[in-house]
Scaffold this motif. Structure first.
Motif, mmCIF file in Angstrom:
data_model
loop_
_atom_site.group_PDB
_atom_site.id
_atom_site.type_symbol
_atom_site.label_atom_id
_atom_site.label_comp_id
_atom_site.label_asym_id
_atom_site.label_seq_id
_atom_site.Cartn_x
_atom_site.Cartn_y
_atom_site.Cartn_z
ATOM 1 N N ARG A 54 59.393 112.002 40.380
ATOM 2 C CA ARG A 54 58.212 111.183 40.678
ATOM 3 C C ARG A 54 58.412 110.411 41.981
ATOM 4 N N ARG A 55 59.617 109.880 42.181
ATOM 5 C CA ARG A 55 59.921 109.140 43.407
ATOM 6 C C ARG A 55 59.825 110.073 44.622
ATOM 7 N N LEU A 56 60.347 111.289 44.494
ATOM 8 C CA LEU A 56 60.276 112.266 45.580
ATOM 9 C C LEU A 56 58.823 112.573 45.932
ATOM 10 N N SER A 63 61.227 113.148 54.434
ATOM 11 C CA SER A 63 60.574 114.028 55.408
ATOM 12 C C SER A 63 60.027 115.255 54.679
ATOM 13 N N ALA A 64 59.158 115.975 55.365
ATOM 14 C CA ALA A 64 58.598 117.203 54.795
ATOM 15 C C ALA A 64 59.705 118.196 54.475
ATOM 16 N N GLU A 65 60.703 118.275 55.353
ATOM 17 C CA GLU A 65 61.821 119.205 55.134
ATOM 18 C C GLU A 65 62.617 118.819 53.890
ATOM 19 N N GLU A 66 62.873 117.511 53.725
ATOM 20 C CA GLU A 66 63.621 117.047 52.546
ATOM 21 C C GLU A 66 62.830 117.317 51.268
ATOM 22 N N GLN A 67 61.528 117.048 51.312
ATOM 23 C CA GLN A 67 60.695 117.292 50.135
ATOM 24 C C GLN A 67 60.656 118.778 49.808
ATOM 25 N N LEU A 68 60.491 119.608 50.813
ATOM 26 C CA LEU A 68 60.415 121.050 50.600
ATOM 27 C C LEU A 68 61.720 121.592 50.023
ATOM 28 N N LYS A 69 62.843 121.133 50.547
ATOM 29 C CA LYS A 69 64.148 121.581 50.049
ATOM 30 C C LYS A 69 64.345 121.159 48.584
ATOM 31 N N ALA A 70 64.006 119.917 48.261
ATOM 32 C CA ALA A 70 64.152 119.422 46.891
ATOM 33 C C ALA A 70 63.198 120.148 45.938
ATOM 34 N N VAL A 71 61.962 120.342 46.372
ATOM 35 C CA VAL A 71 60.967 121.026 45.539
ATOM 36 C C VAL A 71 61.385 122.464 45.289
ATOM 37 N N ASP A 72 61.910 123.145 46.311
ATOM 38 C CA ASP A 72 62.387 124.518 46.132
ATOM 39 C C ASP A 72 63.460 124.590 45.053
ATOM 40 N N ALA A 73 64.376 123.625 45.063
ATOM 41 C CA ALA A 73 65.446 123.601 44.051
ATOM 42 C C ALA A 73 64.866 123.373 42.656
ATOM 43 N N VAL A 74 63.918 122.460 42.540
ATOM 44 C CA VAL A 74 63.294 122.175 41.242
ATOM 45 C C VAL A 74 62.529 123.393 40.737
ATOM 46 N N ASN A 86 53.663 128.252 45.285
ATOM 47 C CA ASN A 86 53.194 128.255 46.669
ATOM 48 C C ASN A 86 52.373 127.008 46.982
ATOM 49 N N LEU A 87 51.531 126.576 46.035
ATOM 50 C CA LEU A 87 50.746 125.354 46.227
ATOM 51 C C LEU A 87 51.675 124.149 46.366
ATOM 52 N N ILE A 88 52.659 124.056 45.502
ATOM 53 C CA ILE A 88 53.574 122.913 45.524
ATOM 54 C C ILE A 88 54.362 122.897 46.833
ATOM 55 N N ARG A 89 54.813 124.056 47.258
ATOM 56 C CA ARG A 89 55.537 124.145 48.543
ATOM 57 C C ARG A 89 54.629 123.766 49.712
ATOM 58 N N LEU A 90 53.392 124.241 49.682
ATOM 59 C CA LEU A 90 52.444 123.927 50.744
ATOM 60 C C LEU A 90 52.176 122.419 50.790
ATOM 61 N N ALA A 91 52.014 121.824 49.631
ATOM 62 C CA ALA A 91 51.797 120.375 49.574
ATOM 63 C C ALA A 91 52.998 119.633 50.161
ATOM 64 N N ALA A 92 54.197 120.103 49.858
ATOM 65 C CA ALA A 92 55.399 119.470 50.410
ATOM 66 C C ALA A 92 55.453 119.654 51.923
ATOM 67 N N ALA A 93 55.193 120.849 52.395
ATOM 68 C CA ALA A 93 55.242 121.133 53.838
ATOM 69 C C ALA A 93 54.202 120.316 54.606
#
Length: 190
Positions: A54-56, A63-74, A86-93
């Motif tokens: 939730r904090r992420l 940053s977008a890169e940090e969020q994308l990397k963390a979301v990919d792992a999750v 793909n939607l979640i990754r796009l939202a992070a990017a």
């Protein structure tokens, strides 16, 4: 099933509405409405269970890169893939993770509208048995004339009975409301 445009959806607007509409249209075109919904529900459960996630999602510090990397792992660990991932990754990017819960709600609303499912909120004083819940659902289904998606909430302040809300309609059959009505009637009788 109706051929409903996603943009006509109930309560779907803004950034979240645009993402939800685009996802819904892609899912409909690929006959993947239910699998996308299942994946989004899985991610939503992860959000409910994890304060760190939730904090992420909420924090602008990452940053977008940090969020994308963390979301990919999750996503990999949870086994969530396809259009939902793909939607979640796009939202992070695009640094839009903070609206992800609204995107998920928007997608659910569009699916419900498409399938002709009525959403109802039911508040009860205590957790109902499966039989009672089935009876409530059957009664609401009969009244609404279509399938029903129940959002059951427990509210001990009701004392007993239930409150049902479908759209703008509400039926309050709680003991708390009945006691308040008696109390008002007693004051007026003095």
């Amino acid at each position: 099933m109706a051929d409903t445009k996603a943009s006509d959806g109930p309560g779907v607007s803004g950034v979240a509405g645009r993402y939800a509409s685009a996802l819904f249209e892609l899912a409909r075109d690929e006959n993947a409405i239910d699998s996308v919904g299942s994946n989004l529900d899985g991610f939503s459960r992860l959000l409910d269970e994890s304060e760190d996630l939730r904090r992420l999602v909420r924090s602008p510090v990452f940053s977008a890169e940090e969020q994308l990397k963390a979301v990919d792992a999750v996503l990999a660990k949870a086994g969530i893939g396809g259009l939902a991932a793909n939607l979640i990754r796009l939202a992070a990017a695009n640094r839009r993770l903070f609206v992800l819960p609204d995107m998920i709600r928007g997608y659910r609303a569009l699916v419900a509208q498409y399938k002709g499912i009525v959403s109802a909120e039911v508040r009860l004083a205590e957790t109902p048995s499966a039989k009672t819940l089935d009876e409530i659902k059957a009664a609401i289904r009969e009244m609404a004339g279509s399938d029903v998606d129940l959002d059951v909430r427990i509210d001990p302040a009701l004392i007993g009975g239930l409150v049902v809300k479908i759209g703008s309609r509400m039926v309050d059959a709680s003991l708390k409301t009945k006691l308040n009505a008696i109390r008002i009637a007693m004051k007026e009788a003095r």
